[in-house]
Enzyme design. Structure first.
Site, PDB file in Angstrom:
ATOM      1  N   PRO A  13      -8.805  76.468 -72.453  1.00 34.21           N
ATOM      2  CA  PRO A  13     -10.172  76.916 -72.157  1.00 34.21           C
ATOM      3  C   PRO A  13     -10.203  77.724 -70.861  1.00 34.21           C
ATOM      4  O   PRO A  13      -9.591  77.333 -69.871  1.00 34.21           O
ATOM      5  CB  PRO A  13     -10.933  75.604 -72.001  1.00 34.21           C
ATOM      6  CG  PRO A  13     -10.125  74.590 -72.738  1.00 34.21           C
ATOM      7  CD  PRO A  13      -8.697  75.021 -72.573  1.00 34.21           C
ATOM      8  N   GLU A  14     -10.870  78.869 -70.901  1.00 32.72           N
ATOM      9  CA  GLU A  14     -10.987  79.733 -69.727  1.00 32.72           C
ATOM     10  C   GLU A  14     -12.442  79.703 -69.247  1.00 32.72           C
ATOM     11  O   GLU A  14     -13.227  78.894 -69.744  1.00 32.72           O
ATOM     12  CB  GLU A  14     -10.519  81.160 -70.081  1.00 32.72           C
ATOM     13  CG  GLU A  14      -9.098  81.170 -70.634  1.00 32.72           C
ATOM     14  CD  GLU A  14      -8.625  82.559 -71.066  1.00 32.72           C
ATOM     15  OE1 GLU A  14      -9.013  83.558 -70.444  1.00 32.72           O
ATOM     16  OE2 GLU A  14      -7.867  82.637 -72.054  1.00 32.72           O
TER      17      GLU A  14
ATOM     18  N   ARG B  83       4.322  84.904 -71.022  1.00 29.81           N
ATOM     19  CA  ARG B  83       3.183  84.691 -71.907  1.00 29.81           C
ATOM     20  C   ARG B  83       3.074  85.812 -72.936  1.00 29.81           C
ATOM     21  O   ARG B  83       3.343  86.974 -72.628  1.00 29.81           O
ATOM     22  CB  ARG B  83       1.859  84.673 -71.105  1.00 29.81           C
ATOM     23  CG  ARG B  83       1.842  83.750 -69.900  1.00 29.81           C
ATOM     24  CD  ARG B  83       1.813  82.287 -70.280  1.00 29.81           C
ATOM     25  NE  ARG B  83       0.687  81.940 -71.116  1.00 29.81           N
ATOM     26  CZ  ARG B  83      -0.518  81.579 -70.670  1.00 29.81           C
ATOM     27  NH1 ARG B  83      -0.744  81.525 -69.383  1.00 29.81           N
ATOM     28  NH2 ARG B  83      -1.473  81.252 -71.522  1.00 29.81           N
TER      29      ARG B  83
END
Ligand SMILES: [Zn+2]
Length: 267
Positions: A2-3, A257
């Protein structure tokens, strides 16, 4: 993970539902996910719900409070029979009116932490963290980026540089700004930094308007999915056409990433 838009969605819902409520019972099913003495918060009344970056803060009317971080797979969910017996429910907080708040987490990296002086903990945390994209000037962000030769994507995901941005909104912000995630952070000119900051604000606002992204495990405080995943600009869209020029988006790895780029429009 979650950002900012996902955590802010949960914060707004917590604010709507639990302000003025009193903590009655705390059940801990997994010690890793609860830090501190639960006895300290029994009888405490909730006065405010705050957020900085990806951190949530539940302020009690005393100086005490909770710091909550959802990390990779955490969820905070209100009253729902499913979570009562769910395998990954780690903490259950029962309010004086009988409603229950569940902390659920598959990977167990997140936590609910008791703080004796929440305001002091927040101040200490803020000293280590960067500002959110809408709270920093282009010049200040440029100044920070000038000090590092890391790829720009890695730099904007670093919470000490900029708070609240993670892989989804970082990818989409870079695509929207037309900037290659592999560029060294210190190679960006002021006009590019301004464009990037504005693009990040735009994707974060869009994410917030859509209740966040639920491509993975994220759910909001009511257990519902967000819908930003239906509008990903570049994130996760390997082989799909770029929304601007129709070139197929490509997956690369930056700073360990997954990253998605349009080789035509990101320079
Ligand atoms: Zn393109």
């Amino acid at each position: 993970m979650p950002e900012l838009p996902e955590v802010e969605t949960v914060r707004l819902q917590l604010e709507r539902e639990i302000l003025g409520s009193t903590i009655a019972v705390v059940e801990i099913h997994e010690a890793k996910n609860f830090v501190g003495d639960q006895a300290l918060i029994i009888g405490e009344k909730i006065g405010k719900v705050g957020r900085v970056g990806k951190y949530l803060f539940v302020h009690f009317e005393s100086d005490k409070g909770l710091v909550i971080h959802l990390k990779m797979t955490g969820r905070l969910v209100l009253q729902d029979d499913f979570y009562d017996t769910a395998k990954h429910t780690r903490v259950i907080i029962t309010l004086a009116d009988g409603r229950k708040v569940y902390y659920w987490d598959i990977r167990k990296f997140g936590y609910v932490r008791v703080e004796n002086n929440l305001q002091l903990s927040i101040s200490n945390l803020q000293k280590k963290m960067g500002r959110e994209p809408w709270d920093i000037t282009d010049k200040d962000l440029l100044g920070k980026l000038k000090k590092t030769t890391r790829p720009i994507k890695e730099a904007i995901l670093d919470q000490t540089m900029l708070a609240g941005v993670g892989n989804i909104y970082g990818n989409d912000g870079l695509w929207l700004a037309g900037i290659d995630p592999r560029r060294t952070a210190n190679s960006l000119r002021l006009t590019e930094v301004a464009k990037l900051r504005m693009s990040l604000c735009e994707v974060l606002n869009r994410g917030l308007a859509l209740g966040g992204a639920s491509d993975n495990t994220y759910r909001d405080f009511y257990g519902e999915r967000g819908s930003y995943q239906d509008e990903f600009l570049s994130y996760g869209r390997t082989g799909e056409p770029c929304n601007r020029c129709a070139t197929k988006l490509k997956r690369i790895v930056v700073g360990g990433r997954g990253s998605w780029i349009c080789q035509m429009c990101q320079k």
